[in-house]
Design a protein around this motif. Structure first.
Motif, PDB file in Angstrom:
ATOM      1  N   ASN A 235       5.032  -0.372  13.618  1.00 24.59           N
ATOM      2  CA  ASN A 235       3.844  -0.469  12.757  1.00 24.59           C
ATOM      3  C   ASN A 235       2.733  -1.272  13.420  1.00 24.59           C
ATOM      4  O   ASN A 235       1.853  -1.803  12.757  1.00 24.59           O
TER       5      ASN A 235
ATOM      6  N   ILE B  51      -5.018   2.224  11.555  1.00 21.63           N
ATOM      7  CA  ILE B  51      -3.727   1.531  11.455  1.00 21.63           C
ATOM      8  C   ILE B  51      -3.475   1.045  10.030  1.00 21.63           C
ATOM      9  O   ILE B  51      -2.335   1.070   9.550  1.00 21.63           O
ATOM     10  N   ASN B  52      -4.528   0.632   9.326  1.00 25.27           N
ATOM     11  CA  ASN B  52      -4.337   0.212   7.932  1.00 25.27           C
ATOM     12  C   ASN B  52      -3.804   1.375   7.102  1.00 25.27           C
ATOM     13  O   ASN B  52      -2.960   1.193   6.228  1.00 25.27           O
TER      14      ASN B  52
ATOM     15  N   ARG C 226      -0.109   2.043   8.131  1.00 25.84           N
ATOM     16  CA  ARG C 226       0.823   1.008   7.657  1.00 25.84           C
ATOM     17  C   ARG C 226       1.162   1.157   6.181  1.00 25.84           C
ATOM     18  O   ARG C 226       2.199   0.680   5.728  1.00 25.84           O
ATOM     19  N   GLN C 227       0.263   1.803   5.426  1.00 23.71           N
ATOM     20  CA  GLN C 227       0.573   2.005   4.010  1.00 23.71           C
ATOM     21  C   GLN C 227       1.791   2.897   3.820  1.00 23.71           C
ATOM     22  O   GLN C 227       2.393   2.908   2.758  1.00 23.71           O
TER      23      GLN C 227
ATOM     24  N   ALA D  98      -0.554  -4.875  -3.350  1.00 26.81           N
ATOM     25  CA  ALA D  98      -0.941  -3.783  -2.448  1.00 26.81           C
ATOM     26  C   ALA D  98      -1.317  -2.498  -3.193  1.00 26.81           C
ATOM     27  O   ALA D  98      -2.390  -1.940  -2.943  1.00 26.81           O
TER      28      ALA D  98
ATOM     29  N   LEU E 185      -5.047  -1.588  -2.616  1.00 25.86           N
ATOM     30  CA  LEU E 185      -5.165  -0.558  -1.576  1.00 25.86           C
ATOM     31  C   LEU E 185      -5.202   0.852  -2.155  1.00 25.86           C
ATOM     32  O   LEU E 185      -5.786   1.757  -1.588  1.00 25.86           O
TER      33      LEU E 185
ATOM     34  N   ALA F 208       7.594  -4.087  -0.442  1.00 27.01           N
ATOM     35  CA  ALA F 208       7.398  -3.053   0.577  1.00 27.01           C
ATOM     36  C   ALA F 208       7.513  -1.664  -0.043  1.00 27.01           C
ATOM     37  O   ALA F 208       6.792  -0.743   0.341  1.00 27.01           O
TER      38      ALA F 208
ATOM     39  N   MET G 233       4.413   0.516  -2.062  1.00 28.84           N
ATOM     40  CA  MET G 233       3.433   1.438  -1.487  1.00 28.84           C
ATOM     41  C   MET G 233       4.039   2.827  -1.272  1.00 28.84           C
ATOM     42  O   MET G 233       3.430   3.687  -0.656  1.00 28.84           O
TER      43      MET G 233
END
Lengths: 265, 218
Positions: free
Chosen positions: A56, A87-88, A91-92, A116, A120, A165, A168
């Protein structure tokens, strides 16, 4: 999308990583199919954690390609903000669980899980709460929703971190020595949560020192040493009759003459 | 001790104490923005900006506040920098305390565990969002006490603006001595007022600290 099902969920091609003059990953290839669980074992300094963190992009690789569900993660062609955005987004889709939990101490357990998705994904407070409670329920901590991390045991913290984790809805979960910092009697509760995830066919990469757990839960096991994959095989094969002397030596040290079901930190 | 005199001059000194508080509060307020700007400059990608910030901090830390005040108030007009005494006190106070405060803010941000940053980034938060939602709320608790110490220094330093004739607590005290010739009574009373102000600020800081770090006690 039938084509997507034959794309490996995670794929590494010739991944190399240097820290200064030290090459810690010397060309790693790896394929993890959808719903599969792979354990990575090896002595400390073998590069196994760096490998996981590269997936990641917490570590930036120097050479090679990393793909998540067919999408390239490392993008040397993208610079600055363009790479940030890329990358954001990537990473989700990947959940990561750390050795030292890294829960957000200023947020309640529930807020740790919902932050998140709220920020996000723009999820509204009500749905986020529902999702958060459902996930806390899954890790057995619904009754701790309103407390702060400082009031939790290590095992509970790690279960919250797993829920965070999962919030998301990641395609893959990365576990970086998730139970190494725990007191031995707290390891099992975290292992249980991970086993349940495995039963639900979550794709998982697990870096661990717990041979018994790795053997029981994974579909594939990989032994790394000195920045290379020394051997990989089914856990049944790798843990009982490894092909290489280095693997045998490592397993002898880590399994010792203890019964193999006992967790070893 | 002439208690009657002390009672008589109390209203005048209380009024002047408000000026002390006013000038310090404004200095702290603007100082916080100067400090934040300095933190941004110090962590900038561009070397000249980092130098600028560091050079500025070094100059402020390497010279007495008294000299800074005199320089700006008496030297300023020569380069077109003309301010009334009160404004000058606020501005010099803000620029002075801002330099120290930038160190306090930077230190607090840096002492937030790097694992926090990694956890946030791994969820998909960008650099700025991580700072906003994860790092700054935790750094706030860590910086409140050091900012409190600086606030107290600023309040004590404000007695120096009497030299440019701002009618604050110390200036008023000197004026009263000029007319009463009772330095013991007047200075005792003004010292007491500083103590009241400073302990009130300390109490407020402690309250804010507890609020900001509530999560560690629960």
């Amino acid at each position: 999308m039938t084509a997507a099902t034959d794309t490996p969920m995670v794929e590494l091609k010739g991944v190399k990583k240097r820290f200064g003059a030290l090459e810690v990953l010397k060309g790693i290839d790896l394929k993890v199919d959808r719903g599969k669980i792979i354990s990575i074992i090896g002595p400390s300094g073998s590069g196994k954690s760096t490998l996981l963190r590269s997936i990641n992009n917490l570590e930036e690789i120097d050479e090679g390609r990393i793909l998540l569900d067919g999408v390239q993660v490392n993008r040397p062609d993208l610079k600055g903000l363009a790479f940030e955005r890329h990358i954001n987004h990537i990473r989700q889709n990947m959940g990561m669980v750390f050795q030292h939990f890294n829960l957000f101490p200023h947020l309640s357990t529930l807020e740790n899980v919902t932050l998140a998705p709220r920020k996000l994904k723009g999820m509204d407070a009500g749905s986020a709460r529902e999702l958060g409670m459902e996930l806390l329920e899954r890790v057995g901590l619904a009754d701790k929703a309103s407390v702060y991390p400082s009031a939790l045991s290590g095992g509970q913290k790690q279960r919250v971190a797993i829920a965070r984790a999962l919030a998301m809805r990641p395609k893959v979960m990365l576990f970086d020595e998730a139970t190494s910092a725990l007191d031995p009697e707290l390891v099992e509760e975290v292992n249980q949560v991970m086993k349940r995830l495995a039963e639900e066919h979550m794709t998982m990469l697990i870096v661990t020192h717990e041979m018994a757990f790795a053997r029981d839960v994974s579909d594939w096991a990989m032994f790394m040493d000195g920045g290379v994959v020394v051997e990989e095989n089914t856990p049944a094969h790798l843990f009982t009759h490894p092909d290489h002397e280095r693997t045998r030596h490592f397993l002898r040290k880590h399994l010792g003459n203890q019964p193999q079901t006992q967790p070893h930190g | 001790m002439d208690i009657n005199l002390m009672i008589d001059i109390t209203p005048l000194l209380v009024k002047a104490a408000w000026v002390t508080l006013d000038i310090s509060a404004r200095g702290l307020f603007f100082g916080f923005f100067i400090a934040s700007a300095l933190v941004v400059l110090r962590t900038s990608r561009h070397l000249p900006l980092r130098w600028l910030a560091r050079g500025y901090i070094s100059v402020v830390r390497g010279t007495p506040y008294f000299v800074q005040l005199l320089l700006v108030f008496y030297g300023g007009p020569a380069i077109g920098l003309r301010m009334d005494p009160f404004t000058c006190g606020v501005v010099v106070g803000a620029f002075n305390i801002g330099a120290y405060m930038s160190e306090a803010i930077r230190g607090a941000i840096e002492s937030v565990d790097s694992g926090q940053n990694e956890a946030s980034r791994s969820l998909g938060f960008g650099r700025f969002a991580t700072l906003q939602h994860i790092v700054l709320p935790q750094a706030a608790g860590l910086m409140i006490r050091s900012i409190g110490v600086l606030a107290i220094i600023l309040i004590k330093n404000s007695s120096l603006v009497s030299i440019i004739s701002v009618v604050e607590l110390t200036y008023q005290a000197q004026r009263l001595i000029g007319s009463t010739y009772k330095p013991l009574e007047v200075f005792t009373l003004s010292a007491l007022m500083y103590i009241v102000i400073i302990y009130a600020v300390m109490g407020l800081v402690e309250l804010l600290y507890r609020r900001a770090t509530r999560y560690t006690f629960l």
